[in-house]
Structure formats: C-alpha cells, structure tokens
Design a protein around this motif. Structure first.
Motif, short mmCIF file in Angstrom:
data_model
loop_
_atom_site.label_atom_id
_atom_site.label_comp_id
_atom_site.label_asym_id
_atom_site.label_seq_id
_atom_site.Cartn_x
_atom_site.Cartn_y
_atom_site.Cartn_z
N GLY A 32 -63.90 26.58 -3.94
CA GLY A 32 -62.86 25.56 -3.97
C GLY A 32 -62.04 25.45 -2.71
O GLY A 32 -62.21 26.18 -1.74
N ARG A 33 -61.11 24.49 -2.77
CA ARG A 33 -60.31 24.12 -1.62
C ARG A 33 -59.43 25.26 -1.11
O ARG A 33 -59.36 25.54 0.08
CB ARG A 33 -59.44 22.91 -1.98
CG ARG A 33 -58.58 22.38 -0.88
CD ARG A 33 -58.00 21.05 -1.29
NE ARG A 33 -57.45 21.13 -2.65
CZ ARG A 33 -57.29 20.08 -3.46
NH1 ARG A 33 -57.66 18.89 -3.05
NH2 ARG A 33 -56.78 20.23 -4.65
N HIS A 168 -65.40 20.73 -0.29
CA HIS A 168 -64.77 20.69 -1.60
C HIS A 168 -64.91 19.30 -2.24
O HIS A 168 -65.07 19.18 -3.46
CB HIS A 168 -63.29 21.04 -1.48
CG HIS A 168 -62.53 20.91 -2.77
ND1 HIS A 168 -62.61 21.86 -3.77
CD2 HIS A 168 -61.70 19.94 -3.23
CE1 HIS A 168 -61.85 21.48 -4.79
NE2 HIS A 168 -61.28 20.33 -4.47
N ARG A 171 -67.94 19.00 -4.31
CA ARG A 171 -68.15 20.04 -5.32
C ARG A 171 -68.62 19.49 -6.66
O ARG A 171 -69.47 20.08 -7.31
CB ARG A 171 -66.83 20.81 -5.53
CG ARG A 171 -66.61 21.90 -4.52
CD ARG A 171 -65.23 22.51 -4.69
NE ARG A 171 -65.01 22.96 -6.05
CZ ARG A 171 -65.44 24.10 -6.54
NH1 ARG A 171 -66.17 24.90 -5.78
NH2 ARG A 171 -65.17 24.46 -7.77
#
Length: 204
Positions: A32-33, A168, A171
């Motif tokens: 994730g970010r 991200h 994703r």
C-alpha cells in the motif's frame, strides 16, 4: 551552485529505474501507499552514508582500492539476489496492509536503507558527479557539497514516492487478479536478480 544543468541531470539520474525504484514500486503494490512512503524514506536515507564517504574523502580511497570496492559490491549482489529469491518464493496474496506497527515501519525503512547502502555505485556517483557542480571560489566546498546532496536526496524521495503512489493506484486491479500478482512477483524477482547480476559484472 544549484544550476539548471545540475537539477536536470539529477532528475534524470533519479528517474532512471534502479534497485530503489523497483523496491518502492513492489512495496507500493504489495503493502500500500503508506508502506511505499517508508520504503522511499529508507532508500533516501541510504544515500547519507555515501554522501558522508564522499565528503570525508573515503570515496577516493574506495575508488582506488579494488578490494574495498569488490567487497562492498558483492555484499550488494548477495542482498539483491536474496531479495530476488524471497520475492520469487513468496506466495502470499497482495492485500491492503497499512503499516501501523512501529516494527513494520522501521523494518521497511531498514530494508530499503540497506538496499541503498550496499550499492557502491552511489559512492562512485557522488565522487564523480557532485564535485563538478562545486564552485570553490564562491563559498565552502563542503557546504556546497552538502547542499547539492540535500537537493538530490529531496528529488530522490519525491520521485520514489511518486513511483510508489502510481503503483498503489493500480493495486485494485492487481489485487483482484492472482495471475497478475504471480507475474508481477516473477517480474520483480527477475528485476532484482538482473540488477544483482549487472552489479556483479560491472567494473568501476
């Protein structure tokens, strides 16, 4: 000191995909970010030892010492091949895993830090690149070197964060496709192995 030539050259160097970029992108996809931010921070902090080596004159010693260069180079090769092996063997699904635990965040920063610090090309880069933009007659060369390095590090962090955020953004489509996940892992593993091989075969 902060000439247009320096800024453009630095940006081009930072934009070129390398170990840091691959790590930031793979982390952004897998975790994730927020995780990609910590990975970018670790890669950027890994520049500091190379900067200090250059500023203190140790880079000149390493540049003339084949043994010192080879030892650092092959330590980097081993680490890259380890990352390639671990990535290839990983079978867990990409899931949203915000980095909340202190250990998790520090672990990512440390992993990225060692990835950068075990890259002897960074020291050689600082030795060959930064002095070209130092103007001895306009102030302290050391302060100029630190200033130039600071700008380079800010650029590095910004570009790596951008790469991580772009990863991200993709994703959702990646998470919904196990097949894409498998191919991405193989791609990242191959990239790490390729970078390690390139480093092993590289000359000074």
């Amino acid at each position: 000191m902060f000439t247009t030539e320096f800024l453009i050259t630095s940006l081009v160097v930072v934009l070129i995909p390398g170990t840091g970029v691959v790590f930031a992108v793979s982390t952004g996809l897998a975790q994730g970010r927020r995780a990609s931010l910590f990975a970018s921070l670790g890669c950027t902090l890994g520049i500091v030892p190379h900067l200090l080596a250059t500023a203190l004159g140790l880079a000149a010693v390493m540049h003339t010492s084949a043994l010192a260069f080879q030892l650092l180079k092959y330590a980097g090769v081993v680490y890259l091949l380890y990352l390639a092996f671990a990535t290839w063997r990983d079978r867990s699904a990409f899931t949203v895993q915000p980095v909340q635990a202190r250990g998790g965040a520090l672990g990512l920063v440390a992993k990225a830090f060692f990835l950068s610090i075990l890259n002897p090309k960074l020291t050689i880069f600082f030795l060959a690149f930064l002095p070209q933009f130092v103007q001895p007659d306009t102030g302290s060369p050391l302060l100029q070197l630190l200033g130039l390095s600071g700008v380079f590090m800010v650029m590095t962090f910004g570009v790596f964060v951008l790469y991580g955020l772009l990863a991200h953004a993709f994703r959702k489509s990646v998470i919904e496709s196990p097949r894409i996940q498998a191919w991405l892992r193989r791609g990242f593993a191959t990239a790490f192995a390729g970078l390690g091989t390139q480093l092993a075969l590289s000359e000074r």
